[in-house]
Design an enzyme around this catalytic site. Structure first.
Site, mmCIF file in Angstrom:
data_model
loop_
_atom_site.group_PDB
_atom_site.id
_atom_site.type_symbol
_atom_site.label_atom_id
_atom_site.label_comp_id
_atom_site.label_asym_id
_atom_site.label_seq_id
_atom_site.Cartn_x
_atom_site.Cartn_y
_atom_site.Cartn_z
ATOM 1 N N LYS A 59 53.934 19.971 31.506
ATOM 2 C CA LYS A 59 53.177 20.595 32.604
ATOM 3 C C LYS A 59 52.146 19.614 33.157
ATOM 4 O O LYS A 59 51.833 18.590 32.531
ATOM 5 C CB LYS A 59 52.468 21.842 32.062
ATOM 6 C CG LYS A 59 51.411 21.527 30.989
ATOM 7 C CD LYS A 59 50.870 22.778 30.340
ATOM 8 C CE LYS A 59 49.838 22.440 29.278
ATOM 9 N NZ LYS A 59 49.401 23.636 28.518
ATOM 10 N N TYR A 283 24.220 4.508 42.842
ATOM 11 C CA TYR A 283 23.365 5.581 43.350
ATOM 12 C C TYR A 283 22.244 5.926 42.373
ATOM 13 O O TYR A 283 22.470 6.080 41.176
ATOM 14 C CB TYR A 283 24.192 6.837 43.589
ATOM 15 C CG TYR A 283 25.194 6.717 44.719
ATOM 16 C CD1 TYR A 283 24.791 6.320 46.001
ATOM 17 C CD2 TYR A 283 26.538 7.014 44.507
ATOM 18 C CE1 TYR A 283 25.716 6.233 47.035
ATOM 19 C CE2 TYR A 283 27.462 6.931 45.540
ATOM 20 C CZ TYR A 283 27.037 6.536 46.805
ATOM 21 O OH TYR A 283 27.958 6.447 47.821
#
Ligand SMILES: *Cc1c(COP(=O)(O)O)cnc(C)c1O
Length: 390
Positions: A59, A283
């Site tokens: 999956k 940042y």
């Protein structure tokens, strides 16, 4: 098509298909007739239940590794079944020519089952409503009934078992479906809880038999249960994480349980610059350089599945040395402070791979991000090119 003059992809998840095949064989050996993995004194559980079949769970794009290549490699390694969540994931395997039996277990309530039945996909169903939809569909559905034994997610609750089984038996007598399996899923809440789920699952099996169902497949355990709870193996185990060579246990590495991590994540360094001491990086200037140093820019960020929560901590191997992410991980990139070490544009920054080869592990990134290894691989994004070696 990617335009690349030479060398490796800009961002690459290199998947070792031989490792996936190896992992299936290793798990099969671990759950075989004689071998009981895990200390019986710890597991309290001595009865190996014989050789169970292996379902390879592919999956979510094979946990980020690529569903079709992972499925093929698992089948090469001897897997008997494939497991997916969505019917569309099963169709993708069929479209690629995979003919092995497939079970899909989470269904859109607004979707029919005709196409799944036509494509030979077994349906994991946990409610009478789903069962009735499957019975009404065109063709004869192969159904594997899901019972909830404690996880409290999908599957029929205990008070619903008898009704579900009777409805299934009725549909089966009418030739509308065949009940091929009965299954449940462990909560990994502790060994006593696992054993309580095993006991409840045995009750469900007995009740199904009383009602006249004859499912040839019974399955409960995923990787962790398969390796450490022998009584949870029943006729098949559903192996996801272990297929990719990762350990579900906090107290055991991949190598300790005989598995090889299959995926190596890397990218080409896109720039190197020399900066003075005290330079703010990324940042918020969460990192400031201690000395004059080189900064390397790595083109992977949280849009690629690199968790921002691993800022300032995630390990990166460059030219055989391990560094940490400097400051914040951004959407598309992060910086590594190389100190006085020299590296070149185009050198590989390897985030994780097989620690047996001296690389950081998916577990290291999970620890840095405060999550689990499952999430580290499953979230890898589509900008990362998957390549395969065998
Ligand atoms: C994902 C999943 C598995 C595989 O679990 P692992 O811990 O990765 O082995 C097994 N069964 C079900 C129902 C799942 O959703």
């Amino acid at each position: 098509m990617t335009e690349r003059s030479s060398g490796r992809p800009f961002r690459e998840a290199r998947v070792d298909l031989a490792a996936i095949a190896h992992n299936v064989r290793a798990i099969r050996a671990a759950i075989g007739d004689t071998a009981v993995t895990g200390d019986p004194a710890v597991t309290g559980d001595s009865a190996a239940t014989g050789a169970a079949m292996v379902m390879a769970v592919v999956k979510a794009g094979g946990y980020g590794h690529g569903a079709v290549p992972a499925a093929r490699a698992a089948l090469d390694g001897g897997a008997d079944w494939l497991g997916v969540v969505d019917i569309d994931e099963a169709h993708e395997l069929r479209a690629a020519g995979v003919s092995a039996p497939i079970l899909a277990w989470l269904h859109d309530p607004n979707r029919g089952f005709d196409d799944a039945i036509a494509d030979g996909i077994d349906l994991g169903l946990g409610s009478t409503e789903q069962l009735n939809r499957a019975a009404a569909a065109t063709g004869t559905a192969n159904v594997q009934l899901k019972v909830d034994t404690g996880l409290s997610r999908g599957g029929a609750g205990r008070s619903e078992w008898a009704g579900l089984f009777r409805a299934a038996a009725l549909h089966e007598r009418r030739g509308q479906l065949r009940v091929r399996g009965l299954w449940s899923h462990l909560a990994n809440a502790g060994h006593a809880e696992d054993l309580a789920q095993v006991a409840l699952f045995e009750e469900a099996i007995a009740l199904a038999a009383d009602i006249g169902l004859t499912p040839e497949l019974t399955h409960l355990a995923a990787t962790a249960g398969a390796l450490r709870v022998p009584s949870a193996r029943f006729g098949m185990v559903r192996i996801g994480l272990g297929l990719y060579g990762l350990s579900p246990f906090d107290d055991a590495t991949s190598a300790a349980i005989g598995l090889r991590p299959a995926l190596e994540l890397s990218a080409a360094i896109t720039s190197i610059k020399r900066v003075p001491a005290g330079t703010g990086v990324s940042y918020g200037y969460a990192h400031r350089t201690a000395d004059d140093c080189y900064l390397a820019l790595v083109p992977l960020g949280y849009a690629d599945g690199i968790p921002r929560s691993a800022s300032a901590r995630g390990p990166v191997s460059i030219n055989g040395r391990i560094y940490r992410v400097a400051g914040r991980i951004a959407m598309d990139q992060f910086v590594v402070d190389l100190g006085s070490d020299v590296a070149a544009v185009g050198d590989r920054a390897i985030l994780f791979g097989d620690p047996a080869a001296g690389l950081p592990s998916a577990e290291d990134w999970a620890a840095a991000a405060g999550t689990i290894n499952y999430e580290i691989v499953a979230r890898l994004g589509t900008r990362i090119e998957r390549t395969y070696s065998s």
